[in-house]
Design a protein around this motif. Structure first.
Motif, PDB file in Angstrom:
ATOM      1  N   THR A  34     -16.781   5.852   5.892  1.00 15.19           N
ATOM      2  CA  THR A  34     -16.573   4.832   6.322  1.00 15.19           C
ATOM      3  C   THR A  34     -15.092   4.968   7.511  1.00 15.19           C
ATOM      4  OG1 THR A  34     -17.119   3.512   4.580  1.00 15.19           O
ATOM      5  CG2 THR A  34     -16.029   2.416   5.979  1.00 15.19           C
ATOM      6  N   LEU A  35     -15.434   4.517   8.628  1.00 11.84           N
ATOM      7  CA  LEU A  35     -14.271   4.357   9.705  1.00 11.84           C
ATOM      8  C   LEU A  35     -13.464   3.154  10.003  1.00 11.84           C
ATOM      9  CD1 LEU A  35     -15.862   6.384  12.557  1.00 11.84           C
ATOM     10  CD2 LEU A  35     -14.846   7.356  10.586  1.00 11.84           C
ATOM     11  N   TYR A  36     -12.265   3.175   9.829  1.00 14.47           N
ATOM     12  CA  TYR A  36     -11.373   1.946  10.012  1.00 14.47           C
ATOM     13  C   TYR A  36     -10.767   1.858  11.256  1.00 14.47           C
ATOM     14  CZ  TYR A  36     -12.135   0.899   5.003  1.00 14.47           C
ATOM     15  OH  TYR A  36     -12.673   0.535   3.570  1.00 14.47           O
ATOM     16  N   MET A 128       8.043   9.010  22.171  1.00 13.21           N
ATOM     17  CA  MET A 128       7.962   8.746  20.629  1.00 13.21           C
ATOM     18  C   MET A 128       7.666  10.176  19.881  1.00 13.21           C
ATOM     19  SD  MET A 128       6.021   4.907  21.091  1.00 13.21           S
ATOM     20  CE  MET A 128       4.991   5.946  22.599  1.00 13.21           C
ATOM     21  N   ASP A 129       8.007  10.076  18.780  1.00 12.28           N
ATOM     22  CA  ASP A 129       7.885  10.922  17.680  1.00 12.28           C
ATOM     23  C   ASP A 129       7.409  10.239  16.413  1.00 12.28           C
ATOM     24  OD1 ASP A 129       7.691  13.501  16.280  1.00 12.28           O
ATOM     25  OD2 ASP A 129       9.858  12.888  15.606  1.00 12.28           O
ATOM     26  N   LEU A 130       6.323  10.324  16.069  1.00 12.46           N
ATOM     27  CA  LEU A 130       5.833   9.580  15.037  1.00 12.46           C
ATOM     28  C   LEU A 130       5.835  10.599  13.591  1.00 12.46           C
ATOM     29  CD1 LEU A 130       3.910   7.612  13.553  1.00 12.46           C
ATOM     30  CD2 LEU A 130       2.212   8.511  14.032  1.00 12.46           C
ATOM     31  N   ARG A 131       6.834  10.143  12.568  1.00  9.08           N
ATOM     32  CA  ARG A 131       7.395  10.742  11.699  1.00  9.08           C
ATOM     33  C   ARG A 131       6.370  10.482  10.258  1.00  9.08           C
ATOM     34  NH1 ARG A 131      13.973   9.684  12.423  1.00  9.08           N
ATOM     35  NH2 ARG A 131      13.873  10.743  14.470  1.00  9.08           N
ATOM     36  N   ARG A 132       6.025   9.348  10.186  1.00  8.69           N
ATOM     37  CA  ARG A 132       5.341   9.183   8.741  1.00  8.69           C
ATOM     38  C   ARG A 132       4.118   8.006   9.421  1.00  8.69           C
ATOM     39  NH1 ARG A 132       8.705   7.064   3.894  1.00  8.69           N
ATOM     40  NH2 ARG A 132       6.802   7.616   2.957  1.00  8.69           N
ATOM     41  N   PHE A 133       3.155   8.324   8.780  1.00  7.89           N
ATOM     42  CA  PHE A 133       2.016   7.239   8.826  1.00  7.89           C
ATOM     43  C   PHE A 133       1.072   7.514   7.564  1.00  7.89           C
ATOM     44  CE2 PHE A 133      -1.943   5.329  10.462  1.00  7.89           C
ATOM     45  CZ  PHE A 133      -1.391   4.194  11.362  1.00  7.89           C
ATOM     46  N   GLU A 134       1.531   6.936   6.532  1.00  4.72           N
ATOM     47  CA  GLU A 134       0.867   7.114   5.156  1.00  4.72           C
ATOM     48  C   GLU A 134       0.848   5.859   4.234  1.00  4.72           C
ATOM     49  OE1 GLU A 134       4.683   9.156   2.983  1.00  4.72           O
ATOM     50  OE2 GLU A 134       3.479  10.247   4.587  1.00  4.72           O
ATOM     51  N   ALA A 135       0.069   5.912   3.067  1.00  2.00           N
ATOM     52  CA  ALA A 135      -0.038   4.889   2.219  1.00  2.00           C
ATOM     53  C   ALA A 135       0.944   5.636   1.106  1.00  2.00           C
ATOM     54  CB  ALA A 135      -1.147   4.409   1.683  1.00  2.00           C
ATOM     55  N   VAL A 142       0.638  -0.486  -6.562  1.00  2.00           N
ATOM     56  CA  VAL A 142      -0.128  -0.496  -5.302  1.00  2.00           C
ATOM     57  C   VAL A 142       0.553   0.188  -4.385  1.00  2.00           C
ATOM     58  CG1 VAL A 142      -1.403  -2.390  -6.017  1.00  2.00           C
ATOM     59  CG2 VAL A 142       0.689  -2.863  -4.923  1.00  2.00           C
ATOM     60  N   PRO A 143      -0.085   0.913  -3.326  1.00  2.00           N
ATOM     61  CA  PRO A 143       0.821   1.565  -2.234  1.00  2.00           C
ATOM     62  C   PRO A 143       1.131   0.461  -1.192  1.00  2.00           C
ATOM     63  CG  PRO A 143      -1.515   1.881  -1.830  1.00  2.00           C
ATOM     64  CD  PRO A 143      -1.255   0.972  -3.129  1.00  2.00           C
ATOM     65  N   ALA A 144       2.177   0.890  -0.199  1.00  2.00           N
ATOM     66  CA  ALA A 144       2.645   0.104   1.024  1.00  2.00           C
ATOM     67  C   ALA A 144       2.025   1.063   2.354  1.00  2.00           C
ATOM     68  CB  ALA A 144       3.956  -0.050   0.966  1.00  2.00           C
ATOM     69  N   ALA A 145       1.805   0.478   3.294  1.00  2.00           N
ATOM     70  CA  ALA A 145       1.718   1.159   4.443  1.00  2.00           C
ATOM     71  C   ALA A 145       2.857   1.364   5.056  1.00  2.00           C
ATOM     72  CB  ALA A 145       0.581   0.352   5.478  1.00  2.00           C
ATOM     73  N   VAL A 181      -5.627  -1.299   1.893  1.00  2.00           N
ATOM     74  CA  VAL A 181      -4.783  -0.537   2.298  1.00  2.00           C
ATOM     75  C   VAL A 181      -4.749  -0.326   3.728  1.00  2.00           C
ATOM     76  CG1 VAL A 181      -4.014   1.638   2.383  1.00  2.00           C
ATOM     77  CG2 VAL A 181      -4.710   0.801   0.086  1.00  2.00           C
ATOM     78  N   THR A 182      -6.051  -0.525   4.520  1.00  2.00           N
ATOM     79  CA  THR A 182      -5.941  -0.442   5.586  1.00  2.00           C
ATOM     80  C   THR A 182      -5.637  -1.859   6.536  1.00  2.00           C
ATOM     81  OG1 THR A 182      -8.163  -0.924   5.806  1.00  2.00           O
ATOM     82  CG2 THR A 182      -7.662   1.276   5.892  1.00  2.00           C
ATOM     83  N   GLY A 183      -5.664  -2.814   5.717  1.00  2.00           N
ATOM     84  CA  GLY A 183      -5.175  -4.100   6.187  1.00  2.00           C
ATOM     85  C   GLY A 183      -3.797  -4.263   6.332  1.00  2.00           C
ATOM     86  N   ALA A 184      -2.967  -3.669   5.172  1.00  2.00           N
ATOM     87  CA  ALA A 184      -1.649  -3.336   5.313  1.00  2.00           C
ATOM     88  C   ALA A 184      -1.303  -2.361   6.508  1.00  2.00           C
ATOM     89  CB  ALA A 184      -1.155  -2.761   4.091  1.00  2.00           C
ATOM     90  N   PHE A 185      -1.956  -1.587   6.961  1.00  2.00           N
ATOM     91  CA  PHE A 185      -1.573  -0.821   7.919  1.00  2.00           C
ATOM     92  C   PHE A 185      -1.740  -1.887   9.284  1.00  2.00           C
ATOM     93  CE2 PHE A 185      -2.004   3.168   5.645  1.00  2.00           C
ATOM     94  CZ  PHE A 185      -1.032   3.967   6.185  1.00  2.00           C
ATOM     95  N   ASN A 186      -2.728  -2.361   9.422  1.00  2.00           N
ATOM     96  CA  ASN A 186      -2.829  -3.457  10.483  1.00  2.00           C
ATOM     97  C   ASN A 186      -1.493  -4.194  10.604  1.00  2.00           C
ATOM     98  OD1 ASN A 186      -5.362  -4.462  12.197  1.00  2.00           O
ATOM     99  ND2 ASN A 186      -3.741  -6.165  11.739  1.00  2.00           N
ATOM    100  N   GLN A 187      -0.863  -4.738   9.546  1.00  2.00           N
ATOM    101  CA  GLN A 187       0.046  -5.593   9.787  1.00  2.00           C
ATOM    102  C   GLN A 187       1.425  -4.711  10.143  1.00  2.00           C
ATOM    103  OE1 GLN A 187       0.587  -7.421   5.725  1.00  2.00           O
ATOM    104  NE2 GLN A 187      -0.559  -9.157   6.379  1.00  2.00           N
ATOM    105  N   ALA A 188       1.467  -3.558   9.661  1.00  2.00           N
ATOM    106  CA  ALA A 188       2.437  -2.780   9.963  1.00  2.00           C
ATOM    107  C   ALA A 188       2.476  -2.277  11.296  1.00  2.00           C
ATOM    108  CB  ALA A 188       2.540  -1.390   8.954  1.00  2.00           C
ATOM    109  N   LEU A 189       1.326  -2.106  11.921  1.00  2.00           N
ATOM    110  CA  LEU A 189       1.069  -1.877  13.318  1.00  2.00           C
ATOM    111  C   LEU A 189       1.407  -2.702  14.182  1.00  2.00           C
ATOM    112  CD1 LEU A 189      -2.200   0.303  13.577  1.00  2.00           C
ATOM    113  CD2 LEU A 189      -0.019   1.240  14.179  1.00  2.00           C
TER     114      LEU A 189
END
Length: 214
Positions: A34-36, A128-135, A142-145, A181-189
């Motif tokens: 499944t692709l998000y 830019m330098d992306l250092r973290r992108f993880e749950a 429960v995890p955080a994005a 979890v991907t929903g949390a990434f949407n908010q963080a982005l």
């Protein structure tokens, strides 16, 4: 405090058949993946200035682990895993670049913005330098994005660093379900894009004003 679940319509969930990373030898069996693809829309902030200069956005740099299309999760400190059977539709650095380009373009506050190398006559370059992108569970149930990114705004004329800042975003998922979890990434982005766009416009405008006075 947990973030409320986002509507499923915010995400493009496409089930496709891809070759499994660890398939049974000789079986040729394919497992569904499944692709998000987070859908991020950034509303312009009334406080953002309208500028007269143009901007080139450089695709963020990142390590191979951070920029993997696999959705990374940190169950315990010092350990990185990936969710099975799911993936991002594109690497995180491409996602961030697309969010920013669209956000700048839709803001109506800048006459021109484009990817670096497209020939635009930019006065400033966003690196830019992306250092973290993880749950990250970080000891919770429960995890955080989590997204961590360092940004530098350069004056193209003399390669001078106009401003530099590290952005950190963390949004707790509504549950351990991958869709949440991907929903949390949407908010963080969305929050990350909002902050970077506002910071870039304000920093560039302040530098341009100083230069005109000199």
């Amino acid at each position: 405090m947990n973030t409320p679940a986002l509507p499923i319509r915010l995400f493009l969930m496409v089930a496709v058949s891809l070759l499994a990373a660890c398939s049974v030898l000789g079986s040729g069996q394919r497992d569904p993946v499944t692709l998000y693809a987070p859908q991020v829309e950034i509303a312009p902030d009334p406080a953002w200035p309208t500028v007269e200069w143009q901007l080139a956005v450089v695709t963020p740099s990142a390590t191979r682990v951070v920029d993997s299309p696999r959705i990374a999760v940190r169950p315990v400190p010092g350990e990185i895993q990936v969710y099975k059977g799911v993936s991002w539709s594109q690497p995180p650095t491409d996602m961030i670049e697309s969010v920013l380009l669209q956000g700048f373009e839709d803001s109506g506050r800048i006459p021109g913005v484009a990817r670096s190398g497209t020939g635009i006559g930019a006065r400033y370059r966003l690196i830019m330098d992306l250092r973290r992108f993880e749950a990250d569970y970080a000891g919770a149930s429960v995890p955080a994005a989590v997204i961590e990114l360092n940004a530098k705004l350069l004056d193209v004329r003399d390669q001078r660093v106009v401003a530099s800042r590290t952005f950190n975003q963390s949004r707790t998922a509504a549950s351990t379900d991958v869709a949440q979890v991907t929903g949390a990434f949407n908010q963080a982005l969305q929050q990350l894009g909002d902050e970077i766009i506002g910071w870039t416009l304000v920093s560039g405008q302040a530098d341009a004003a100083r230069a005109s006075q000199d």
